[in-house]
Design a protein around this motif. Structure first.
Motif, PDB file in Angstrom:
ATOM      1  N   ALA A 142       0.468  -1.141   0.221  1.00  0.00           N
ATOM      2  CA  ALA A 142       0.172  -0.090   0.322  1.00  0.00           C
ATOM      3  C   ALA A 142       0.815   0.939  -0.037  1.00  0.00           C
ATOM      4  O   ALA A 142       1.604   1.015   0.912  1.00  0.00           O
ATOM      5  N   CYS A 143       0.520   2.052  -1.108  1.00  0.00           N
ATOM      6  CA  CYS A 143       1.259   3.459  -1.155  1.00  0.00           C
ATOM      7  C   CYS A 143       0.180   5.377  -1.030  1.00  0.00           C
ATOM      8  O   CYS A 143       0.191   5.643  -2.286  1.00  0.00           O
ATOM      9  N   PRO A 144      -0.015   4.873   0.539  1.00  0.00           N
ATOM     10  CA  PRO A 144      -1.347   5.693   0.431  1.00  0.00           C
ATOM     11  C   PRO A 144      -1.090   6.850  -0.051  1.00  0.00           C
ATOM     12  O   PRO A 144      -1.555   8.175  -0.327  1.00  0.00           O
ATOM     13  N   ARG A 145       0.437   7.872   0.001  1.00  0.00           N
ATOM     14  CA  ARG A 145       1.087   8.888  -0.009  1.00  0.00           C
ATOM     15  C   ARG A 145       0.682   9.152  -1.174  1.00  0.00           C
ATOM     16  O   ARG A 145       1.762  10.585  -1.373  1.00  0.00           O
ATOM     17  N   LEU A 146       1.043   8.562  -1.906  1.00  0.00           N
ATOM     18  CA  LEU A 146       1.336   8.777  -3.686  1.00  0.00           C
ATOM     19  C   LEU A 146       0.154   9.525  -4.454  1.00  0.00           C
ATOM     20  O   LEU A 146       0.155  10.697  -4.990  1.00  0.00           O
ATOM     21  N   VAL A 147      -1.308   9.343  -4.237  1.00  0.00           N
ATOM     22  CA  VAL A 147      -2.920   9.831  -4.556  1.00  0.00           C
ATOM     23  C   VAL A 147      -2.632  11.454  -4.300  1.00  0.00           C
ATOM     24  O   VAL A 147      -2.936  11.863  -5.729  1.00  0.00           O
ATOM     25  N   PRO A 148      -2.605  11.617  -2.780  1.00  0.00           N
ATOM     26  CA  PRO A 148      -3.048  13.509  -3.174  1.00  0.00           C
ATOM     27  C   PRO A 148      -1.720  14.078  -3.640  1.00  0.00           C
ATOM     28  O   PRO A 148      -1.359  15.203  -3.557  1.00  0.00           O
ATOM     29  N   ILE A 149      -0.227  13.098  -3.578  1.00  0.00           N
ATOM     30  CA  ILE A 149       0.260  14.007  -4.326  1.00  0.00           C
ATOM     31  C   ILE A 149       0.343  14.777  -6.351  1.00  0.00           C
ATOM     32  O   ILE A 149       0.323  15.452  -6.262  1.00  0.00           O
ATOM     33  N   PRO A 158      10.534  17.911  -6.284  1.00  0.00           N
ATOM     34  CA  PRO A 158      11.069  16.889  -6.184  1.00  0.00           C
ATOM     35  C   PRO A 158      10.284  16.118  -4.643  1.00  0.00           C
ATOM     36  O   PRO A 158      10.816  14.694  -4.509  1.00  0.00           O
ATOM     37  N   GLU A 159       9.713  17.020  -4.347  1.00  0.00           N
ATOM     38  CA  GLU A 159       8.928  16.055  -2.862  1.00  0.00           C
ATOM     39  C   GLU A 159       8.004  14.879  -3.954  1.00  0.00           C
ATOM     40  O   GLU A 159       8.196  13.552  -3.022  1.00  0.00           O
ATOM     41  N   ALA A 160       7.409  14.498  -5.105  1.00  0.00           N
ATOM     42  CA  ALA A 160       7.201  13.585  -5.605  1.00  0.00           C
ATOM     43  C   ALA A 160       8.376  12.322  -5.960  1.00  0.00           C
ATOM     44  O   ALA A 160       7.566  10.908  -4.996  1.00  0.00           O
ATOM     45  N   LYS A 161       9.303  11.999  -5.908  1.00  0.00           N
ATOM     46  CA  LYS A 161      10.305  11.378  -5.954  1.00  0.00           C
ATOM     47  C   LYS A 161      10.977  11.232  -4.761  1.00  0.00           C
ATOM     48  O   LYS A 161      11.397  10.218  -4.697  1.00  0.00           O
ATOM     49  N   GLN A 162      10.948  12.030  -3.826  1.00  0.00           N
ATOM     50  CA  GLN A 162      11.639  11.963  -2.497  1.00  0.00           C
ATOM     51  C   GLN A 162      10.107  10.450  -2.273  1.00  0.00           C
ATOM     52  O   GLN A 162      10.297   9.425  -1.133  1.00  0.00           O
ATOM     53  N   THR A 163       8.727  11.200  -2.142  1.00  0.00           N
ATOM     54  CA  THR A 163       7.717   9.976  -1.072  1.00  0.00           C
ATOM     55  C   THR A 163       7.494   8.956  -2.396  1.00  0.00           C
ATOM     56  O   THR A 163       7.482   7.563  -1.410  1.00  0.00           O
ATOM     57  N   VAL A 164       8.022   8.889  -3.245  1.00  0.00           N
ATOM     58  CA  VAL A 164       7.932   7.358  -4.248  1.00  0.00           C
ATOM     59  C   VAL A 164       9.273   6.586  -4.161  1.00  0.00           C
ATOM     60  O   VAL A 164       8.875   5.598  -3.227  1.00  0.00           O
ATOM     61  N   GLU A 165      10.424   6.952  -3.343  1.00  0.00           N
ATOM     62  CA  GLU A 165      11.832   6.522  -3.764  1.00  0.00           C
ATOM     63  C   GLU A 165      11.082   5.825  -1.678  1.00  0.00           C
ATOM     64  O   GLU A 165      11.190   5.011  -0.991  1.00  0.00           O
ATOM     65  N   GLN A 166      10.639   6.499  -0.945  1.00  0.00           N
ATOM     66  CA  GLN A 166      10.359   6.353   0.869  1.00  0.00           C
ATOM     67  C   GLN A 166       9.247   5.454   0.252  1.00  0.00           C
ATOM     68  O   GLN A 166       9.421   4.345   1.361  1.00  0.00           O
TER      69      GLN A 166
END
Length: 270
Positions: A142-149, A158-166
């Protein structure tokens, strides 16, 4: 007057499916509804997702579509069978097409799936993949942080890349050779996801296979549009239309008009 293909999503994610339909079936008209006011669906209770999906289908039926496409993995996992029982026209989801594409792609039988909490919790992809090939090894996350981005139009930041990595870190030690983007918002982040998982992992989006399934069903029913007319697409959203319109025009590569339906969603939510 041509009958449209109705496409619904929790927000802008279904535009990935709409774009593929427009590419593969350029004569077909689309009527699209993005529930941006209530996105994301991933963390919501299943009862809410089912209720919202039914409401949107009710709204879309006024346009007398020839097919409904639930271009949202969460809504597909929770509501697809309910909607199919409710309406008399074909209803297509995105989980089966995405699963078929992954089975075709994998060489070692190890498939990764990323999606919302509800989609992963439902086990829908695991079931669909193993129904095709019981020997498939499925790694779900589950990757709940991706949809809001994506909904905030930050998918190139840059925040998107960091969030995807995490978000994808727990998958990196697995033997997967393909990864299903189990949310139609995720193709907006394809490059960032590909950078994290590396070139040996194929990225699978259900949009292409879903459009192919739409084409097959309409051909079988003798409903493919063949008039040669220029289609007029209609877009609706339940929230403020400016961000939705900006994302849609950027993704689809053409000017569109988005109509908000505040009063409808207020009435239907009562």
């Amino acid at each position: 007057m041509a009958q449209a293909i109705a496409i619904l999503d929790s927000g802008v994610g279904g535009l990935t499916v709409a774009k593929e339909v427009m590419r593969q079936l350029p004569q077909e008209e689309i009527v699209y509804f993005g529930d941006t006011e209530r996105a994301p669906y991933g963390p919501r209770a299943a009862e809410e997702v089912l209720k919202f999906t039914r409401q949107i289908v009710e709204y879309l039926l006024q346009f007398r579509p020839k097919m409904i496409v639930i271009a949202c993995n969460t809504a597909t996992a929770i509501a697809l069978q309910h909607i199919r029982a409710q309406v008399k026209i074909p209803v297509v989801g995105v989980i089966q097409p995405g699963s078929r594409a992954a089975i075709k792609s994998t060489k070692n039988g190890s498939i990764g799936v990323i999606g919302t909490e509800n989609t992963i919790r439902s086990g829908a992809y695991h079931q669909a993949l193993q129904a095709i090939n019981p020997h498939t090894e499925v790694f779900s996350l589950a990757c709940p942080r991706l949809v809001p981005i994506v909904e905030r139009r930050m998918y190139r930041s840059p925040e998107a890349k960091q969030t995807v990595e995490q978000s994808l870190r727990p998958l990196l030690g697995s033997p997967i050779d393909c990864l299903i983007l189990g949310c139609t918002h995720y193709p907006f982040l394809t490059q960032a996801i590909a950078d994290v998982v590396g070139p040996k992992v194929a990225i699978i989006s259900s949009a292409d296979e879903t459009a192919r399934e739409i084409s097959t069903i309409l051909h079988h029913r003798g409903q493919l549009e063949q008039s040669g007319h220029v289609p007029v697409h209609r877009f609706f959203c339940s929230g403020t239309p400016e961000t939705f319109q900006a994302i849609a025009q950027e993704w689809l590569g053409e000017q569109i008009r988005v109509s908000p339906v505040f009063w409808q969603m207020t009435r239907l939510s009562e």
